[in-house]
Design an enzyme around this catalytic site. Structure first.
Site, PDB file in Angstrom:
ATOM      1  N   ARG A  74    -103.892 -47.402 127.588  1.00 54.03           N
ATOM      2  CA  ARG A  74    -105.180 -46.966 128.157  1.00 54.03           C
ATOM      3  C   ARG A  74    -105.554 -45.545 127.742  1.00 54.03           C
ATOM      4  O   ARG A  74    -106.625 -45.307 127.199  1.00 54.03           O
ATOM      5  CB  ARG A  74    -105.066 -47.045 129.678  1.00 54.03           C
ATOM      6  CG  ARG A  74    -106.239 -46.618 130.455  1.00 54.03           C
ATOM      7  CD  ARG A  74    -105.900 -46.720 131.922  1.00 54.03           C
ATOM      8  NE  ARG A  74    -105.014 -47.846 132.167  1.00 54.03           N
ATOM      9  CZ  ARG A  74    -105.414 -49.106 132.262  1.00 54.03           C
ATOM     10  NH1 ARG A  74    -106.681 -49.386 132.172  1.00 54.03           N
ATOM     11  NH2 ARG A  74    -104.540 -50.063 132.471  1.00 54.03           N
ATOM     12  N   THR A  75    -104.663 -44.603 127.980  1.00 54.43           N
ATOM     13  CA  THR A  75    -104.989 -43.203 127.696  1.00 54.43           C
ATOM     14  C   THR A  75    -105.182 -42.995 126.198  1.00 54.43           C
ATOM     15  O   THR A  75    -106.089 -42.295 125.765  1.00 54.43           O
ATOM     16  CB  THR A  75    -103.879 -42.273 128.237  1.00 54.43           C
ATOM     17  OG1 THR A  75    -103.680 -42.580 129.617  1.00 54.43           O
ATOM     18  CG2 THR A  75    -104.258 -40.826 128.108  1.00 54.43           C
ATOM     19  N   LYS A 135     -85.320 -39.184 114.698  1.00 56.64           N
ATOM     20  CA  LYS A 135     -84.270 -38.612 113.828  1.00 56.64           C
ATOM     21  C   LYS A 135     -83.793 -37.277 114.381  1.00 56.64           C
ATOM     22  O   LYS A 135     -83.012 -36.584 113.753  1.00 56.64           O
ATOM     23  CB  LYS A 135     -84.826 -38.406 112.416  1.00 56.64           C
ATOM     24  CG  LYS A 135     -85.290 -39.677 111.736  1.00 56.64           C
ATOM     25  CD  LYS A 135     -86.003 -39.349 110.426  1.00 56.64           C
ATOM     26  CE  LYS A 135     -86.729 -40.565 109.883  1.00 56.64           C
ATOM     27  NZ  LYS A 135     -87.741 -40.201 108.897  1.00 56.64           N
ATOM     28  N   ARG A 175     -98.708 -37.363 124.611  1.00 57.86           N
ATOM     29  CA  ARG A 175     -98.012 -37.890 125.790  1.00 57.86           C
ATOM     30  C   ARG A 175     -96.524 -37.909 125.474  1.00 57.86           C
ATOM     31  O   ARG A 175     -96.118 -38.288 124.364  1.00 57.86           O
ATOM     32  CB  ARG A 175     -98.476 -39.297 126.134  1.00 57.86           C
ATOM     33  CG  ARG A 175     -97.552 -39.953 127.153  1.00 57.86           C
ATOM     34  CD  ARG A 175     -98.157 -41.106 127.842  1.00 57.86           C
ATOM     35  NE  ARG A 175     -99.238 -40.683 128.713  1.00 57.86           N
ATOM     36  CZ  ARG A 175     -99.753 -41.440 129.673  1.00 57.86           C
ATOM     37  NH1 ARG A 175     -99.282 -42.650 129.879  1.00 57.86           N
ATOM     38  NH2 ARG A 175    -100.736 -41.002 130.424  1.00 57.86           N
ATOM     39  N   HIS A 196    -101.126 -34.628 134.329  1.00 56.79           N
ATOM     40  CA  HIS A 196    -101.987 -35.522 133.559  1.00 56.79           C
ATOM     41  C   HIS A 196    -103.420 -35.003 133.736  1.00 56.79           C
ATOM     42  O   HIS A 196    -104.238 -35.618 134.410  1.00 56.79           O
ATOM     43  CB  HIS A 196    -101.842 -36.955 134.092  1.00 56.79           C
ATOM     44  CG  HIS A 196    -102.393 -38.010 133.196  1.00 56.79           C
ATOM     45  ND1 HIS A 196    -102.990 -37.729 131.991  1.00 56.79           N
ATOM     46  CD2 HIS A 196    -102.458 -39.362 133.348  1.00 56.79           C
ATOM     47  CE1 HIS A 196    -103.386 -38.866 131.437  1.00 56.79           C
ATOM     48  NE2 HIS A 196    -103.074 -39.866 132.241  1.00 56.79           N
TER      49      HIS A 196
END
Lengths: 141, 308
Positions: B51-52, B80, B101, B129
């Site tokens: 969604r975001t 890595k 995110r 957020h």
């Protein structure tokens, strides 16, 4: 009790009684080979009892660490046997590399060479929070 | 370099101006259709969030820009062992702005400290957020006409719900906001949010476990999901997940102009029977999120001197 006076160095005074040994360890004083005195439970008009640390060497003292761990202490700077400066240590606004964030979800737990940094968020209650995750710091670490 | 890591990085005036821009984008989308032409947004999603990520991508595309990025850290250099700081420095060479995110709290701040382009926090673990908060603010302002003088109820997981903490932080800067905290005892708002935000700002608040009892007082009801991923113990999650389910019956005592919000995704905490109720605003909130992200991208790119 007789303790020789200091020629060049510091007297960390007004340490809350019982915190002197921990501060001694945190400052890494055990690694020094100069004369150091840790005096515990000294009678104090202001505090009832206090601890004092005397260091007979011109070392670099981490004042942020002292301010965080034992706020309201006084650091007396001695040069050539004379008291040249009396510093009242206030709570530092930021603490960098002094204490570690214990939150396993914080980026400091895995990011390479990232210094643990805390900000003073409540001076009245001596609250510091990690700048990354806002976890509250503990003076007991 | 201005970034958005925490909603409090922006002053109230900046937030209000951003919401004004979002309103203008909604009213005049064509005016903004080429504002970010030849500019690139990098969406760095180290944990899944359809969604975001899609909202950010849609926002950039509607501004005429393009998008690069990843949505699975398994296919990146971080698998890595690359640091967040190095990733940010590298991406700064490819893109004009980053939306990140990350499962670790504070990772976008580390990126912002290292990057030479603006960084937007698109969610850092259970911490912040801020763009969801901007979406919440825009929706409330559009529905109620103002961000002052109203009563908002937060319901569900107030302990781990980062959207709740951020929105409380943001609303505490406006006048006359009253807060009602509705949750089971185990999922109460952390005491530091109460002391550091509500008490310090003198915000009036009450705590209860009974949603129906406080329903008539509410102008806005902010529902939240009990998030499985925030629990270490599945037993606790199963015990608490159905604590509050909003049904048409529970809304009978609600105000006629109540505004029901939810950061989504929902599981079962709002009955689908409510979706057609005019008071259900959670899908409008999704749309607001895209527009406010457009406004945010514009603001940060302008302040970075990348667009005029």
């Amino acid at each position: 009790m007789n303790i020789d006076s200091i020629h060049n160095g510091f007297v960390i005074d007004h340490i809350p009684a019982g915190r002197g040994m921990k501060l001694y360890e945190l400052l890494g004083l055990d690694a020094l080979d100069c004369s150091i005195a840790l005096i515990k439970n000294v009678p104090s008009k202001k505090m009832g009892k206090k601890d004092i640390i005397k260091i007979d060497a011109d070392i670099s003292l981490n004042l942020d660490l002292i301010g965080f761990f034992a706020p309201d202490v006084t650091v007396n700077i001695i040069r050539d046997g004379v008291l040249v400066e009396k510093k009242s240590i206030a709570l530092p606004e930021y603490l960098t590399g002094v204490i570690r964030c214990k939150n396993p979800r914080c980026i400091t737990s895995c990011e390479q060479e990232l210094a643990h940094k805390f900000k003073l968020t409540d001076a009245e209650n001596h609250v510091y929070r990690c700048i990354y995750c806002e976890t509250k710091a503990s003076t007991e670490q | 370099m201005k970034s958005l890591i925490d909603i409090l990085d922006f002053s109230v005036e900046e937030v209000n101006a951003l919401l004004d821009t979002a309103d203008d984008i909604i009213a005049n989308p064509d005016k903004y259709a080429e504002c970010c032409k030849r500019k690139k947004l990098a969406t760095l999603f180290f944990e899944p969030s359809t969604r975001t990520r899609l909202s950010f991508e849609a926002a950039m595309i509607e501004l005429g820009g393009s998008v690069i990025g990843f949505s699975d850290a398994q296919n990146t250099s971080s698998s890595k062992g690359e640091s967040v700081s190095d990733t940010a420095k590298v991406i700064s060479c490819y893109a004009d702005i980053i939306a990140m995110r990350h499962p670790k709290e504070g990772a976008p701040l580390v990126a912002a400290q290292a990057a030479s382009i603006p960084v937007i926090n698109a969610g850092d673990g259970g911490h912040n957020h801020p763009t969801q908060t901007l979406a919440d603010l825009l929706t409330i302002r559009r529905e109620k006409g103002s961000l002052e003088n109203f009563t908002i109820g937060f319901c569900g997981d107030l302990k781990f719900g980062r959207t709740v903490h951020s929105l409380i932080n943001a609303l505490a800067r406006y006048e006359g906001v009253r807060v009602v905290l509705i949750s089971p005892d185990e999922l109460k708002l952390p005491s530091y949010v109460k002391t550091d935000v509500l008490d310090r700002k003198g915000i009036s608040y009450t705590q209860t476990t009974d949603l129906e009892a406080v329903m008539p007082e509410l102008d806005v009801l902010y529902m939240t999901r009990v998030q499985k991923e925030r629990f270490f113990n599945e037993e606790d999650y199963l015990r608490l997940k159905d604590s509050y389910i909003l049904t048409p019956q529970k809304l009978t005592a609600a105000k006629k102009d109540l505004c029901i919000l939810h950061p989504l995704p929902r599981v079962n905490e709002i009955s689908v029977a409510i979706d057609d109720d005019p008071r259900a605003c959670y899908f409008k909130q999704v749309l607001c999120a895209k527009y406010v992200r457009m406004a945010l991208i514009l603001k940060l790119l302008k302040e970075a001197g990348k667009i005029v």
